[in-house]
Structures are given as structure tokens and as C-alpha cells.
Design a protein around this motif. Structure first.
Motif, PDB file in Angstrom:
ATOM      1  N   PRO A   1       0.808  -1.229   0.000  1.00 10.00           N
ATOM      2  CA  PRO A   1       0.000   0.000   0.000  1.00 10.00           C
ATOM      3  C   PRO A   1       0.837   1.273   0.000  1.00 10.00           C
ATOM      4  O   PRO A   1       0.477   2.255  -0.658  1.00 10.00           O
ATOM      5  N   ASP A   2       1.955   1.269   0.721  1.00  8.15           N
ATOM      6  CA  ASP A   2       2.783   2.481   0.763  1.00  8.15           C
ATOM      7  C   ASP A   2       3.355   2.817  -0.614  1.00  8.15           C
ATOM      8  O   ASP A   2       3.537   3.996  -0.941  1.00  8.15           O
ATOM      9  N   GLU A   3       3.652   1.801  -1.409  1.00  8.90           N
ATOM     10  CA  GLU A   3       4.155   2.037  -2.759  1.00  8.90           C
ATOM     11  C   GLU A   3       3.136   2.821  -3.577  1.00  8.90           C
ATOM     12  O   GLU A   3       3.492   3.785  -4.282  1.00  8.90           O
ATOM     13  N   GLN A   4       1.865   2.437  -3.472  1.00  9.69           N
ATOM     14  CA  GLN A   4       0.830   3.114  -4.253  1.00  9.69           C
ATOM     15  C   GLN A   4       0.641   4.559  -3.780  1.00  9.69           C
ATOM     16  O   GLN A   4       0.454   5.469  -4.596  1.00  9.69           O
ATOM     17  N   ARG A   5       0.722   4.758  -2.500  1.00 13.18           N
ATOM     18  CA  ARG A   5       0.590   6.125  -1.974  1.00 13.18           C
ATOM     19  C   ARG A   5       1.752   6.995  -2.435  1.00 13.18           C
ATOM     20  O   ARG A   5       1.573   8.178  -2.730  1.00 13.18           O
ATOM     21  N   GLU A   6       2.929   6.413  -2.514  1.00 13.86           N
ATOM     22  CA  GLU A   6       4.094   7.156  -2.988  1.00 13.86           C
ATOM     23  C   GLU A   6       3.933   7.530  -4.461  1.00 13.86           C
ATOM     24  O   GLU A   6       4.311   8.640  -4.886  1.00 13.86           O
ATOM     25  N   ILE A   7       3.382   6.627  -5.247  1.00  8.79           N
ATOM     26  CA  ILE A   7       3.147   6.896  -6.666  1.00  8.79           C
ATOM     27  C   ILE A   7       2.187   8.069  -6.834  1.00  8.79           C
ATOM     28  O   ILE A   7       2.436   8.999  -7.609  1.00  8.79           O
ATOM     29  N   VAL A   8       1.091   8.038  -6.094  1.00  5.99           N
ATOM     30  CA  VAL A   8       0.099   9.112  -6.183  1.00  5.99           C
ATOM     31  C   VAL A   8       0.687  10.430  -5.668  1.00  5.99           C
ATOM     32  O   VAL A   8       0.477  11.498  -6.257  1.00  5.99           O
ATOM     33  N   LYS A   9       1.433  10.354  -4.580  1.00  5.96           N
ATOM     34  CA  LYS A   9       2.057  11.554  -4.010  1.00  5.96           C
ATOM     35  C   LYS A   9       2.991  12.218  -5.011  1.00  5.96           C
ATOM     36  O   LYS A   9       3.132  13.458  -5.034  1.00  5.96           O
ATOM     37  N   ALA A  10       3.637  11.425  -5.857  1.00  9.87           N
ATOM     38  CA  ALA A  10       4.569  11.955  -6.849  1.00  9.87           C
ATOM     39  C   ALA A  10       3.856  12.530  -8.077  1.00  9.87           C
ATOM     40  O   ALA A  10       4.518  13.015  -9.001  1.00  9.87           O
ATOM     41  N   GLY A  11       2.529  12.465  -8.101  1.00  8.60           N
ATOM     42  CA  GLY A  11       1.769  13.072  -9.188  1.00  8.60           C
ATOM     43  C   GLY A  11       1.391  12.144 -10.314  1.00  8.60           C
ATOM     44  O   GLY A  11       0.910  12.603 -11.359  1.00  8.60           O
ATOM     45  N   HIS A  12       1.579  10.844 -10.125  1.00  5.66           N
ATOM     46  CA  HIS A  12       1.265   9.881 -11.174  1.00  5.66           C
ATOM     47  C   HIS A  12      -0.144   9.325 -10.995  1.00  5.66           C
ATOM     48  O   HIS A  12      -0.732   9.428  -9.913  1.00  5.66           O
ATOM     49  N   GLU A  13      -0.642   8.717 -12.049  1.00  5.55           N
ATOM     50  CA  GLU A  13      -1.970   8.117 -12.033  1.00  5.55           C
ATOM     51  C   GLU A  13      -1.879   6.644 -11.667  1.00  5.55           C
ATOM     52  O   GLU A  13      -0.935   5.956 -12.047  1.00  5.55           O
ATOM     53  N   ILE A  14      -2.893   6.148 -10.954  1.00  2.22           N
ATOM     54  CA  ILE A  14      -3.034   4.704 -10.727  1.00  2.22           C
ATOM     55  C   ILE A  14      -4.361   4.249 -11.322  1.00  2.22           C
ATOM     56  O   ILE A  14      -5.412   4.834 -11.053  1.00  2.22           O
ATOM     57  N   GLY A  15      -4.288   3.224 -12.179  1.00  2.00           N
ATOM     58  CA  GLY A  15      -5.475   2.657 -12.794  1.00  2.00           C
ATOM     59  C   GLY A  15      -5.649   1.200 -12.403  1.00  2.00           C
ATOM     60  O   GLY A  15      -4.732   0.546 -11.895  1.00  2.00           O
ATOM     61  N   VAL A  16      -6.827   0.681 -12.671  1.00 10.09           N
ATOM     62  CA  VAL A  16      -7.180  -0.703 -12.318  1.00 10.09           C
ATOM     63  C   VAL A  16      -6.526  -1.669 -13.302  1.00 10.09           C
ATOM     64  O   VAL A  16      -6.561  -1.460 -14.518  1.00 10.09           O
ATOM     65  N   HIS A  17      -5.941  -2.724 -12.756  1.00 18.09           N
ATOM     66  CA  HIS A  17      -5.302  -3.764 -13.585  1.00 18.09           C
ATOM     67  C   HIS A  17      -5.703  -5.147 -13.081  1.00 18.09           C
ATOM     68  O   HIS A  17      -4.884  -6.053 -12.957  1.00 18.09           O
ATOM     69  N   GLY A  18      -6.993  -5.280 -12.770  1.00 20.86           N
ATOM     70  CA  GLY A  18      -7.507  -6.551 -12.292  1.00 20.86           C
ATOM     71  C   GLY A  18      -7.340  -6.735 -10.799  1.00 20.86           C
ATOM     72  O   GLY A  18      -6.811  -5.872 -10.094  1.00 20.86           O
ATOM     73  N   TRP A  19      -7.797  -7.885 -10.318  1.00 17.88           N
ATOM     74  CA  TRP A  19      -7.675  -8.222  -8.905  1.00 17.88           C
ATOM     75  C   TRP A  19      -6.348  -8.928  -8.632  1.00 17.88           C
ATOM     76  O   TRP A  19      -5.523  -8.479  -7.862  1.00 17.88           O
ATOM     77  N   ILE A  20      -6.126 -10.062  -9.323  1.00 20.50           N
ATOM     78  CA  ILE A  20      -4.905 -10.836  -9.125  1.00 20.50           C
ATOM     79  C   ILE A  20      -4.303 -11.193 -10.489  1.00 20.50           C
ATOM     80  O   ILE A  20      -3.725 -12.241 -10.680  1.00 20.50           O
ATOM     81  N   HIS A  21      -4.477 -10.257 -11.442  1.00 22.08           N
ATOM     82  CA  HIS A  21      -4.009 -10.426 -12.821  1.00 22.08           C
ATOM     83  C   HIS A  21      -4.726 -11.589 -13.501  1.00 22.08           C
ATOM     84  O   HIS A  21      -4.165 -12.316 -14.328  1.00 22.08           O
ATOM     85  N   GLU A  22      -6.015 -11.748 -13.161  1.00 22.00           N
ATOM     86  CA  GLU A  22      -6.835 -12.803 -13.733  1.00 22.00           C
ATOM     87  C   GLU A  22      -7.099 -12.570 -15.220  1.00 22.00           C
ATOM     88  O   GLU A  22      -6.975 -11.447 -15.712  1.00 22.00           O
ATOM     89  N   LEU A  23      -7.458 -13.628 -15.931  1.00 21.92           N
ATOM     90  CA  LEU A  23      -7.796 -13.533 -17.345  1.00 21.92           C
ATOM     91  C   LEU A  23      -9.307 -13.401 -17.480  1.00 21.92           C
ATOM     92  O   LEU A  23     -10.054 -14.324 -17.134  1.00 21.92           O
ATOM     93  N   ASN A  24      -9.759 -12.274 -17.989  1.00 21.78           N
ATOM     94  CA  ASN A  24     -11.190 -11.981 -18.034  1.00 21.78           C
ATOM     95  C   ASN A  24     -11.972 -12.953 -18.903  1.00 21.78           C
ATOM     96  O   ASN A  24     -13.127 -13.266 -18.611  1.00 21.78           O
ATOM     97  N   SER A  25     -11.353 -13.416 -19.990  1.00 20.90           N
ATOM     98  CA  SER A  25     -12.092 -14.259 -20.923  1.00 20.90           C
ATOM     99  C   SER A  25     -12.499 -15.596 -20.312  1.00 20.90           C
ATOM    100  O   SER A  25     -13.362 -16.291 -20.861  1.00 20.90           O
ATOM    101  N   GLY A  26     -11.914 -15.966 -19.186  1.00 21.22           N
ATOM    102  CA  GLY A  26     -12.284 -17.212 -18.519  1.00 21.22           C
ATOM    103  C   GLY A  26     -13.256 -17.033 -17.375  1.00 21.22           C
ATOM    104  O   GLY A  26     -13.568 -17.999 -16.658  1.00 21.22           O
ATOM    105  N   LEU A  27     -13.762 -15.806 -17.192  1.00 24.35           N
ATOM    106  CA  LEU A  27     -14.629 -15.501 -16.054  1.00 24.35           C
ATOM    107  C   LEU A  27     -16.093 -15.430 -16.456  1.00 24.35           C
ATOM    108  O   LEU A  27     -16.434 -15.014 -17.566  1.00 24.35           O
ATOM    109  N   ARG A  28     -16.964 -15.818 -15.530  1.00 22.98           N
ATOM    110  CA  ARG A  28     -18.389 -15.565 -15.701  1.00 22.98           C
ATOM    111  C   ARG A  28     -18.649 -14.077 -15.487  1.00 22.98           C
ATOM    112  O   ARG A  28     -17.895 -13.396 -14.797  1.00 22.98           O
ATOM    113  N   LEU A  29     -19.731 -13.579 -16.045  1.00 19.09           N
ATOM    114  CA  LEU A  29     -20.071 -12.162 -15.943  1.00 19.09           C
ATOM    115  C   LEU A  29     -20.078 -11.686 -14.505  1.00 19.09           C
ATOM    116  O   LEU A  29     -19.468 -10.662 -14.169  1.00 19.09           O
TER     117      LEU A  29
END
Length: 304
Positions: free
Chosen positions: A105-133
Motif C-alpha cells: 500500500p505504501d508504494e501506491q501512496r508514494e506513486i500518487v504523491k509523486a503526481g502519477h496516475e493509478i489505474g485498475v489492472h484486475g484483482w490478481i491479474h486474472e484472465l477476463n475471458s475465462g470468467l463468468r459475468l
């Protein structure tokens, strides 16, 4: 006897079916501004996918060695990337699996503090095409909430893990209020996504594997995945893509991974790309992905 279309071979599909699949998610109007912020000739959007240990966790966490490689992304990769970005005065976007954010968590706060954006990249890097809706919806929703809780900022951008976009992903991104996606490659410039032939208002900031460090360097000891390209050759590929964006007055998007690109023999590639972009005539705008999307949407020539 009627055959279920899901059981058919693709060559057995009626025209209506293959058209339906093709039209589910398509590129709509191109969103290239006549010029970029402050009159810049072209824009550069740098991205880091902070996968860390989640690639191996997704696959069952069988290799402690690969978990350690993922940890390198946290211990060495992100600090080196942040230092390099600060040194050159540019901002970037980091796409973070929720499990990475919970581990660090501290890594992400440091990224935001430095002015960068954080976007969503899945939960555990799962493959969406194998998931139910319902499972895909739950994982994306939990990922949004986790990143907001950790950083204090609600993410507006999404990048599907491994660029794996399911038939339901766009529907869910609209439902969950995202402004943009960065998972697909139907163009070099931003474009509006359409779904089933209708505009969605959701912008795609495309990435492409040719501008991704993983395809040149990522390897797996126990699989056939062992590419290796000389860093100087990778720099040449990225540089030529950059020159093309400059010539067209378009967008150069570059995707990297902290555990891949930040080795001592490779980090120079990014720094040289930044220096080269700054030296090109007409000016360059370095921006986060969310900034590029907003500017392109508001200033696109398609709006004239």
C-alpha cells in the motif's frame, strides 16, 4: 436438430453470428487533436504495469523464484522508475492489480504523491475471458474499491490483465463508471469505443505489444517463453515508433513493467526515449493516460 452456436466451429457460424462477435467491441471515431496541450506537436504517455507477484499468484504461486522476481518490481523497479521520472520531470500512469496494492500500500501512496496516475489492472491479474459475468463484475468492483481505499483516489482508467478483454468487459466498464480503457490496439491514437454498433462515450487509449517491454525481455524458465532482444534493438524499435507519432502529430504510448524494464542494462532505454522526444521539433507533451484521454476527448478534430 438445431446446433447451439457455442458448440459450432467458427466455420459453421452463420453470418449473423460472426458479425455479432466482431461488432461487440469496435473502434469508433478517432480522437486525435489538431495539436496537443500548449501547441505541442505530439504526446507521450508512459505506463507501468505493476504486476509484481500477481502473475505467479494467478497461476497458483508454485514458483518461489518467480514470486521473488515479482518482488523485485517493488523493491527495485518502482523506486528506480519513480526516481527516473522525477529526474526527467515527467508523469506516468501505473496500472496496479488490487492484490499488488494490498501487498504494498505504501508504494501506491508514494506513486500518487509523486503526481502519477493509478489505474485498475484486475484483482490478481486474472484472465477476463475465462470468467463468468458476475465474477468479472465482482473482481473489477473490488479492485476499484481497494485502490480507492489504499490511495484515497478513485481510479478512472482500466487496463485488462494481459490485454485479455472478455465479451462482457466493456459493458462492465460502462456500468462501473470508468472514463477510459487501455487494453486494445485498433489504432495508434485514442478513439471512442462502440458496443454492438453504438457509441459508448468511453475512450480507448490503445497500447500495442510492439511498444511493450515484456515481448522482448520476459522469459519463463520452465516454458518455451524465452525471448531476448538486445536493449539497443528495443530502443531502436521504440524510437522508430516515437518518430512515427511525431511525424503524424499523434500519440506515442509505451507500456513497461517494473520487474522487467528497470534492470541496470535496460532502464536507460526509457531515459533516452524521454530525452529524444524532448529534442524533436514542435514540442512534446508528456502526460498521464487520464490527461491524454480528457484532452483528446475535448479537443479532437472529430468534434469540429
Amino acid at each position: 436438430m438445431k446446433i447451439d452456436q457455442e458448440e459450432m466451429q467458427p466455420w459453421q457460424w452463420p453470418e449473423q453470428e460472426w458479425r455479432r462477435r466482431v461488432n461487440r467491441v469496435r473502434a469508433g471515431r478517432r480522437l486525435r487533436p489538431k495539436s496537443w496541450r500548449d501547441g505541442a506537436r505530439f504526446a507521450v504517455a508512459l505506463a507501468f504495469d505493476s504486476d509484481h507477484e500477481t502473475n505467479e499468484l494467478r497461476d497458483g504461486a508454485k514458483s518461489v523464484n518467480r514470486l521473488a522476481w515479482g518482488q523485485y518490481g517493488h523493491r527495485v523497479g518502482v523506486p528506480r522508475a519513480l526516481s527516473m521520472l522525477e529526474r526527467n520531470g515527467v508523469t506516468a500512469s501505473f496500472y496496479v492489480p488490487a492484490v499488488t496494492a494490498l501487498l504494498y500500500p505504501d508504494e501506491q501512496r508514494e506513486i500518487v504523491k509523486a503526481g502519477h496516475e493509478i489505474g485498475v489492472h484486475g484483482w490478481i491479474h486474472e484472465l477476463n475471458s475465462g470468467l463468468r459475468l458476475e465474477d468479472e463484475r465482482d473482481l473489477i468492483r473490488r479492485s476499484i474499491d481497494t485502490l480507492e481505499t489504499v490511495t484515497g483516489v478513485r481510479p478512472t482508467g482500466y487496463r485488462s490483465p494481459s490485454g485479455d478483454f472478455s465479451q462482457n468487459t466493456l459493458q462492465l466498464l460502462r456500468e462501473l463508471g470508468f472514463a477510459y480503457d487501455s487494453s486494445m490496439a485498433a489504432d495508434d491514437d485514442c478513439y471512442e469505443l462502440t458496443m454492438d454498433g453504438e457509441p459508448t462515450g468511453l475512450v480507448e487509449l490503445p497500447f500495442d505489444w510492439v511498444r511493450d517491454d515484456a515481448v522482448y525481455f520476459l522469459m519463463h524458465r520452465f516454458q518455451g517463453l524465452r525471448p531476448y532482444t538486445s536493449p539497443s534493438d528495443v530502443f531502436d524499435i521504440f524510437k522508430r515508433e516515437l518518430e512515427g507519432a511525431h511525424a503524424e502529430g499523434g500519440l506515442f504510448e509505451l507500456t513497461m513493467h517494473p520487474h522487467v524494464i528497470t534492470n541496470r542494462s535496460r532502464l536507460w532505454i526509457i531515459e533516452e526515449i524521454i530525452k529524444y522526444a524532448k529534442a524533436l521539433p514542435g514540442g512534446v507533451w508528456f502526460a498521464r493516460h487520464d490527461e491524454v484521454v480528457q484532452f483528446a476527448l475535448q479537443n479532437s478534430a472529430a468534434n469540429d
